[in-house]
Design a protein around this motif. Structure first.
Motif, short mmCIF file in Angstrom:
data_model
loop_
_atom_site.label_atom_id
_atom_site.label_comp_id
_atom_site.label_asym_id
_atom_site.label_seq_id
_atom_site.Cartn_x
_atom_site.Cartn_y
_atom_site.Cartn_z
N PRO A 66 -1.15 -6.85 1.09
CA PRO A 66 0.05 -7.40 1.41
C PRO A 66 0.76 -8.14 0.09
O PRO A 66 2.06 -8.12 0.13
CB PRO A 66 -0.46 -8.85 2.06
CG PRO A 66 -1.57 -8.39 2.78
CD PRO A 66 -2.30 -7.37 1.75
N PHE A 67 0.22 -7.93 -0.94
CA PHE A 67 0.62 -8.93 -2.39
C PHE A 67 1.13 -7.68 -3.06
O PHE A 67 1.77 -7.98 -4.17
CB PHE A 67 -0.27 -9.59 -2.89
CG PHE A 67 -1.42 -8.96 -3.27
CD1 PHE A 67 -1.72 -7.88 -4.19
CD2 PHE A 67 -2.77 -8.95 -2.65
CE1 PHE A 67 -2.63 -7.19 -4.73
CE2 PHE A 67 -3.99 -8.46 -2.98
CZ PHE A 67 -3.95 -7.59 -3.94
N GLN B 89 -2.47 -7.43 9.41
CA GLN B 89 -1.64 -7.66 8.40
C GLN B 89 -0.94 -6.63 7.54
O GLN B 89 -1.34 -5.49 7.38
CB GLN B 89 -2.21 -8.62 7.40
CG GLN B 89 -2.88 -9.77 7.74
CD GLN B 89 -3.38 -10.56 6.72
OE1 GLN B 89 -2.72 -11.27 5.87
NE2 GLN B 89 -4.71 -10.97 6.72
N CYS C 295 0.43 -4.20 4.97
CA CYS C 295 -0.01 -3.95 3.63
C CYS C 295 1.03 -2.96 3.01
O CYS C 295 1.35 -1.86 3.60
CB CYS C 295 -1.19 -3.29 3.53
SG CYS C 295 -2.68 -4.13 4.05
N ASP D 240 3.17 -4.83 -4.98
CA ASP D 240 4.66 -4.64 -5.51
C ASP D 240 4.91 -2.97 -5.67
O ASP D 240 4.60 -2.52 -6.65
CB ASP D 240 4.97 -5.33 -6.86
CG ASP D 240 6.51 -5.05 -6.91
OD1 ASP D 240 7.24 -4.17 -6.35
OD2 ASP D 240 7.16 -6.03 -7.62
N TRP E 246 -7.68 -6.79 5.30
CA TRP E 246 -6.30 -7.13 5.93
C TRP E 246 -5.86 -6.69 7.27
O TRP E 246 -4.82 -6.40 7.41
CB TRP E 246 -5.16 -6.52 4.96
CG TRP E 246 -5.48 -6.99 3.17
CD1 TRP E 246 -5.97 -6.31 2.23
CD2 TRP E 246 -5.50 -8.35 2.87
NE1 TRP E 246 -6.10 -6.98 1.24
CE2 TRP E 246 -5.87 -8.11 1.30
CE3 TRP E 246 -4.86 -9.52 3.22
CZ2 TRP E 246 -5.73 -9.27 0.67
CZ3 TRP E 246 -4.83 -10.54 2.37
CH2 TRP E 246 -5.35 -10.33 0.81
N HIS F 244 -0.74 -7.75 -10.64
CA HIS F 244 -1.16 -8.72 -9.58
C HIS F 244 -2.47 -9.33 -9.80
O HIS F 244 -3.22 -9.99 -9.16
CB HIS F 244 -1.32 -8.21 -8.23
CG HIS F 244 -0.28 -7.50 -7.62
ND1 HIS F 244 0.97 -8.29 -7.41
CD2 HIS F 244 0.46 -6.31 -7.56
CE1 HIS F 244 2.04 -7.53 -6.82
NE2 HIS F 244 1.43 -6.02 -7.02
N ASP G 265 -2.20 -12.91 -9.28
CA ASP G 265 -1.10 -13.02 -7.86
C ASP G 265 -1.89 -12.22 -6.88
O ASP G 265 -1.00 -11.26 -6.57
CB ASP G 265 0.30 -12.79 -8.55
CG ASP G 265 1.17 -12.93 -6.92
OD1 ASP G 265 0.95 -13.59 -6.33
OD2 ASP G 265 2.24 -12.22 -7.27
N GLY G 266 -2.92 -12.42 -6.39
CA GLY G 266 -3.60 -11.73 -5.34
C GLY G 266 -4.58 -10.69 -5.53
O GLY G 266 -5.48 -10.84 -4.61
#
Length: 392
Positions: A260-261, A295, A297, A263, A292, A327, A330-331
């Motif tokens: 999900p996180f 969710q 991805c 980029d 996940w 990341h 950040d994840g």
């Protein structure tokens, strides 16, 4: 149309070894153990040697490949047609016991390997060789193609401190050998000393991938459903050691990955000039199980455009490092233990076969330079493994 390649099972039907007659036979197999007309090895062996098949054995995922994930055990059972025991070698034990082997004189092995260090089937075979050697039993391997070919060998050689059931011996990630060849290698190089014979393939050469063989692909395990998934697996398996989905719980496991996180746009831009023989197509997917699940991805579907230029392991290391770059705070996380019955060491270290390699990736060292450091050991493995080649 007949396939280009004959498996060891088909060769067995053409030329029946006399030394198997009158013996109690065991068979290590799973759903991929079929002949060119889809007859399962258990039925083929029973037809050739009526009344001699006394026990069946199964590797990880079970005799019917019904178990989905790591550390999901399959139980012992009874074959309903042959009325003989099916012993699971991924249950309370991963090593066949003397009691299991007391029921057989010779073990036949017909297992489709996928050419990757992090795949437990070859270690199940190695434990069978050890038990057979200790009990004076013979093992006969019915060989099958390496689905990712036998001419490319890639990756760092596993360090002994990081040996596990997903890497028992010091071999590279993509080993370039068939199940028969690597069993011969294990048997001699690591002093197992089993009375081992291989019934080789006919028509296979090292440049062939599975699609070149003319054989119908039967998944050797639930999350390797196609030759394409096998082709990317020697690299994409590393994401099992992270919180990035490796595509389990989707229709194309290992061919797609994400979280999900993630980029996708930023990673695609940086990866564009670093990877050969592959196209990363941005996707969004929702796994129905595993990491996940349910969710969305963001990630990529890997399309191999040139198998001869594509280096799955190096490509996935590059992608892992890029995900960590974007990341890491950040994840992204490395997965904690347990993993394949290891409860202390980090899963990523077991998969990579090295803590040092993981630390170099974390430190954002140039992976081209990192790759150079493992070349001497890789070349030594290539030289040793060639001695066991059955095909040129």
């Amino acid at each position: 149309m007949k396939p280009t390649v004959m498996t060891g099972l088909d060769v067995l039907k053409q030329s029946i070894p006399q030394n198997l007659k009158g013996k109690r036979l065991g068979l290590l197999a799973n759903p991929a153990s079929v002949d060119h007309s889809f007859a399962h090895a258990s039925r083929v062996v029973n037809e050739i040697f009526p009344g001699q098949l006394t026990a069946l054995f199964s590797p990880q995922h079970g005799f019917y490949a019904q178990k989905q994930d790591n550390m999901i055990e399959s139980g012992h059972t009874l074959d309903p047609e042959l009325n003989i025991p099916v012993f699971s070698l991924y249950s309370e034990t991963r090593i066949p016991s003397r009691q299991m082997f007391d029921q057989i004189d010779i073990l036949i092995i017909d297992i489709q390997d996928v050419g990757t260090r992090v795949y437990t089937f070859i270690y199940t075979i190695s434990y069978c060789l050890e038990t057979a050697a200790a009990m004076g039993k013979q093992v006969v391997i019915l060989d099958r193609p390496n689905p990712v070919g036998g001419h490319r060998i890639e990756g760092n050689v596993l360090e002994p401190d990081y040996a596990s059931f997903v890497g028992r011996f010091p071999i590279p990630m993509r080993h370039g050998m068939t199940a028969g060849e690597i069993s011969l290698f294990f048997n001699r190089e690591f002093n197992i000393g089993c009375d081992l014979a291989v019934i080789p393939l006919k028509g296979w050469n090292r440049q062939m991938t599975f699609l070149d063989t003319g054989l119908v692909f039967v998944p050797p395990s639930p999350n390797l459903p196609t030759p394409a998934s096998c082709m990317v697996y020697p690299g994409q398996v590393i994401f099992e050691g992270t919180n990035v989905s490796e595509g389990r719980g989707t229709t194309v496991p290992f061919e797609q990955f994400g979280a999900p996180f993630l980029d996708s746009a930023a990673i695609a831009t940086e990866a564009a000039g670093l990877l050969n023989g592959v196209h990363l197509r941005p996707v969004v997917f929702e796994p129905t199980s595993g990491k996940w699940h349910d969710q969305a991805c963001h990630g990529f579907h890997i399309h191999v455009t040139d198998p001869d230029r594509y280096e799955p392991y190096f490509a996935s290391l590059v992608l892992l490092q890029l995900i960590m770059k974007h990341h890491g705070e950040d994840g992204f996380e490395f997965k904690p233990p347990p993993y394949e019955y290891e409860f202390k060491r980090m899963p990523i270290d077991l998969i990579l076969g090295s803590r040092d390699l993981r630390q170099k990736i974390e430190s954002f060292e140039d992976l081209e330079l990192v790759r150079e450091t493992w070349q001497p050991e890789l070349e030594a493995f290539k030289a040793r493994s060639r001695e066991y080649y059955l095909y040129e």
